[in-house]
Design a protein around this motif. Structure first.
Motif, PDB file in Angstrom:
ATOM      1  N   THR A   1      20.313  29.561  42.447  1.00  0.00           N
ATOM      2  CA  THR A   1      19.399  28.519  42.238  1.00  0.00           C
ATOM      3  C   THR A   1      18.894  28.778  40.551  1.00  0.00           C
ATOM      4  N   ASP A   2      19.752  29.781  39.928  1.00  0.00           N
ATOM      5  CA  ASP A   2      19.463  30.030  38.677  1.00  0.00           C
ATOM      6  C   ASP A   2      20.306  28.809  37.698  1.00  0.00           C
ATOM      7  N   PRO A   3      19.801  28.593  36.435  1.00  0.00           N
ATOM      8  CA  PRO A   3      20.254  27.702  35.534  1.00  0.00           C
ATOM      9  C   PRO A   3      21.712  27.615  35.318  1.00  0.00           C
ATOM     10  N   LEU A   4      22.282  28.776  35.567  1.00  0.00           N
ATOM     11  CA  LEU A   4      23.801  29.092  35.587  1.00  0.00           C
ATOM     12  C   LEU A   4      24.103  29.942  36.723  1.00  0.00           C
ATOM     13  N   TYR A   5      25.202  29.704  37.371  1.00  0.00           N
ATOM     14  CA  TYR A   5      25.582  30.618  38.649  1.00  0.00           C
ATOM     15  C   TYR A   5      27.136  30.589  38.345  1.00  0.00           C
ATOM     16  N   VAL A   6      27.756  31.742  38.325  1.00  0.00           N
ATOM     17  CA  VAL A   6      29.375  32.006  38.156  1.00  0.00           C
ATOM     18  C   VAL A   6      29.831  32.775  39.257  1.00  0.00           C
ATOM     19  N   TRP A   7      30.669  32.423  39.972  1.00  0.00           N
ATOM     20  CA  TRP A   7      31.321  33.103  41.130  1.00  0.00           C
ATOM     21  C   TRP A   7      32.891  33.016  41.050  1.00  0.00           C
ATOM     22  N   LEU A   8      33.529  34.423  41.268  1.00  0.00           N
ATOM     23  CA  LEU A   8      34.847  34.442  40.829  1.00  0.00           C
ATOM     24  C   LEU A   8      35.263  35.364  41.929  1.00  0.00           C
ATOM     25  N   ASN A   9      36.402  34.944  42.722  1.00  0.00           N
ATOM     26  CA  ASN A   9      37.138  35.774  43.863  1.00  0.00           C
ATOM     27  C   ASN A   9      38.550  35.711  43.569  1.00  0.00           C
ATOM     28  N   THR A  10      39.331  36.980  43.755  1.00  0.00           N
ATOM     29  CA  THR A  10      40.650  37.141  44.065  1.00  0.00           C
ATOM     30  C   THR A  10      40.864  37.683  45.277  1.00  0.00           C
ATOM     31  N   THR A  11      41.584  37.338  45.936  1.00  0.00           N
ATOM     32  CA  THR A  11      42.225  37.838  47.278  1.00  0.00           C
ATOM     33  C   THR A  11      43.490  37.677  47.510  1.00  0.00           C
ATOM     34  N   MET A  12      44.079  39.027  47.872  1.00  0.00           N
ATOM     35  CA  MET A  12      45.610  39.373  48.348  1.00  0.00           C
ATOM     36  C   MET A  12      45.564  39.019  49.867  1.00  0.00           C
ATOM     37  N   TYR A  13      46.609  38.277  50.268  1.00  0.00           N
ATOM     38  CA  TYR A  13      46.750  38.164  51.587  1.00  0.00           C
ATOM     39  C   TYR A  13      47.813  38.719  52.132  1.00  0.00           C
ATOM     40  N   LYS A  14      47.778  39.078  53.696  1.00  0.00           N
ATOM     41  CA  LYS A  14      48.684  39.593  54.335  1.00  0.00           C
ATOM     42  C   LYS A  14      49.083  38.746  55.508  1.00  0.00           C
ATOM     43  N   GLN A  15      50.404  38.500  56.052  1.00  0.00           N
ATOM     44  CA  GLN A  15      50.544  37.704  56.934  1.00  0.00           C
ATOM     45  C   GLN A  15      50.310  38.411  58.512  1.00  0.00           C
ATOM     46  N   GLN A  16      49.689  37.819  59.615  1.00  0.00           N
ATOM     47  CA  GLN A  16      49.557  38.257  60.651  1.00  0.00           C
ATOM     48  C   GLN A  16      51.054  38.925  61.278  1.00  0.00           C
TER      49      GLN A  16
END
Length: 546
Positions: free
Chosen positions: A416-431
């Motif tokens: 809800t702020d004038p500026l919002y930054v969201w950063l995500n890094t994800t390493m996956y593994k196979q089932q």
């Protein structure tokens, strides 16, 4: 033999067309110093009916276009010669080649020759330049007061404040006059006594006398009986009094209405037809008017306690409204003075700077602050932001039969702020059922983007508008971009009317996914766009080797 003639005809037509459109190029120099301008010219000779399109933009890389000159046109019979010039330069020394340029003539492309250019260093001979010691710092006296600039600022402010003060003074004067006004009956009787002491009849001015007399009775009826009495004609007023009598609002007698009708008609004849009155008629009409006022006062019903209470509440509400309006006018006057002064004598940074100084601009403060370039997560996302992103704990859902082996989330601000930054890094593994080792899964972008947008809706984004396109970083790493608008839901039954813009970047590497989300409010102006563009354009990725 016929085929041979046909082949020759086709060759003739082809070479006729080619000869009809000639494209040549040249440069004024093939060796320049760093930053010096090269003039690159393209000359086209063609038929005057042909459409010619010259190259535009940075098509001369590695040289930069510093100016694109206007086309010079000369005519020769049915042909014309077009000369297009470009100003080129380079700020690093070395050997460069101006690539072949494409000129389009009637949808047919013609190429120019490539040109080799040498860019030389500028030699600096420090042995012939005199060297001096660094001078010590000296104190500088404060500049004297600039009276001219001060007056230029004060004059419009004083003018606007004077106008506002005059308006407020007039309003106060009218208000005081209304408060000092006598009750309707006393006002009418006092006005009749004042008319008695006038010299209209002695000076033989019956028109002025009857004008004052009819205004007295109309003003009394306007305040006590019918609020349209002053603006009504004689016939309209009598008709409305009869209507009040028939509806039972006022118990006028027919004789009272008849006598008033006769006086009003007689007054109209005196005022507009200059009818001569018999001696003593004016005095008789004056006494009749006083009797009509007395009779009207007797038939006006006394207000009830409920009406008195409602009137008191109404008067109090009106008083508060006048006070609020007075303060609003005063505030607007001061603000208007400052804004006018800023618009006329805007100072160094202009009107927008003055507005931001008065009203504040969070996005401008962020845009002009010192930015931080840093790496976040593993594999890292390299990004430049106004403030350092903070690590945040958030659950990352599983996707595409893939489990998150390692995930990191970094944020700045709230959605809800004038500026919002969201950063995500994800390493996956196979089932395990897939029979692959961790870190070997390759995620697909489109399903992941659908999931990311769904997650954004769960976090409060309503009325989500989505546009998609491919995205490429400056180093050539490709991904997918979604952008658009939405409204923020802040509670179960409340959705903010303000519109938020967003840009969501998504990259998939072998064994990992990287996401960058930037949200900013639509009404924050050009600074919000500048901040968003600077963040998005700074995004680079560390290539995963796992």
């Amino acid at each position: 033999m016929k085929q041979r003639h046909l082949f020759v005809s086709v060759l003739f037509l082809f070479f006729s067309f080619v000869g009809f459109s000639q494209v040549t190029s040249s440069v004024d120099s093939t060796s320049i110093k760093i930053g010096e301008e090269i003039v690159y010219s393209i000359q086209v000779e063609t038929d005057s009916t042909n459409l010619v399109v010259f190259p535009e933009g940075q098509t001369f890389m590695p040289l930069e276009v510093i100016e694109s000159y206007k086309i010079d046109t000369t005519y020769e019979q049915a042909k014309y010669r077009l000369i297009k010039k470009y100003g080129l330069t380079q700020f690093d020394s070395g050997q460069y080649t101006i690539p072949q340029q494409q000129v389009v003539i009637n949808n047919k492309q013609f190429g120019t020759d490539s040109v080799s250019i040498e860019v030389r260093d500028v030699a600096v001979d420090t042995t012939k330049q005199k060297m001096f010691d660094i001078k010590p710092a000296i104190e500088v006296d404060e500049p004297p007061l600039d009276l001219k600039t001060l007056l230029l600022w004060l004059i419009p402010i004083v003018i606007v404040l004077s106008i506002v003060g005059y308006i407020l003074f007039r309003r106060k004067k009218r208000k005081d006059a209304r408060e000092e006004q006598l009750p309707p009956y006393e006002e009418a009787i006092t006005a009749l006594h004042t008319l008695d002491s006038s010299t209209y009849l002695k000076e033989n001015k019956p028109k002025e006398y009857y004008s004052q007399l009819t205004e007295i009775v109309k003003r009394y009826l306007d305040r006590e009986v019918d609020e349209t009495a002053l603006e009504s004609t004689s016939d309209e007023l009598i008709a409305r009094l009869q209507l009040h009598k028939d509806s039972g609002n006022f118990e006028f007698s027919n004789e009272t209405i008849r006598r008033l009708d006769a006086i009003l008609k007689r007054a109209d004849l005196v005022k507009f037809a200059k009818m001569y009155q018999a001696e003593g008629q004016a005095s008789t009409d004056r006494k009749t008017i006083e009797e009509i006022i007395n009779e009207t006062k007797e038939v006006i019903p006394e207000p009830t306690e409920e009406e008195l209470q409602e009137n008191a509440e109404y008067q109090e509400a009106q008083r508060k409204k006048r006070v609020r309006r007075k303060w609003a006018y005063a505030g607007l006057g001061v603000l208007g003075a400052v804004l006018i002064a800023g618009a006329v004598y805007g100072g160094i940074k202009g009107f927008d700077d003055l507005k931001d100084l008065i009203l504040g601009n969070d996005m401008r403060e962020l845009a002009e602050s010192r930015w931080i370039k840093s790496e976040y997560g593993d594999p890292a996302v390299i990004i430049e932001t106004p403030e350092v992103l903070v690590r945040t704990d958030i659950e990352i859902p599983e996707s595409q039969n893939m489990r998150a082996a390692k995930s990191s989330v970094f944020t700045h601000g709230e959605i809800t702020d004038p500026l919002y930054v969201w950063l995500n890094t994800t390493m996956y593994k196979q089932q395990s059922s897939q029979g692959q080792k961790p870190g070997q899964a390759q995620a697909e972008l489109e399903p992941l983007m659908d999931q990311a947008l769904t997650s954004l809706e769960k976090r409060g984004a309503k009325n989500l508008m989505v546009k998609r396109e491919s995205f490429e970083t400056q180093k050539g790493i490709t991904g997918i971009k979604a952008y658009g608008k939405f409204n923020i839901q802040v509670s179960d039954n409340k959705v903010l009317k303000k519109t938020s813009n967003y840009v969501l970047l998504l990259f998939a590497q072998k064994g990992g996914v990287q996401q960058v989300l930037v949200v900013y409010q639509e009404d924050d102006g050009r600074y919000a766009e500048d901040v968003k563009n600077r963040i998005i354009n700074s995004v680079e990725l560390e290539i995963s080797e796992k």
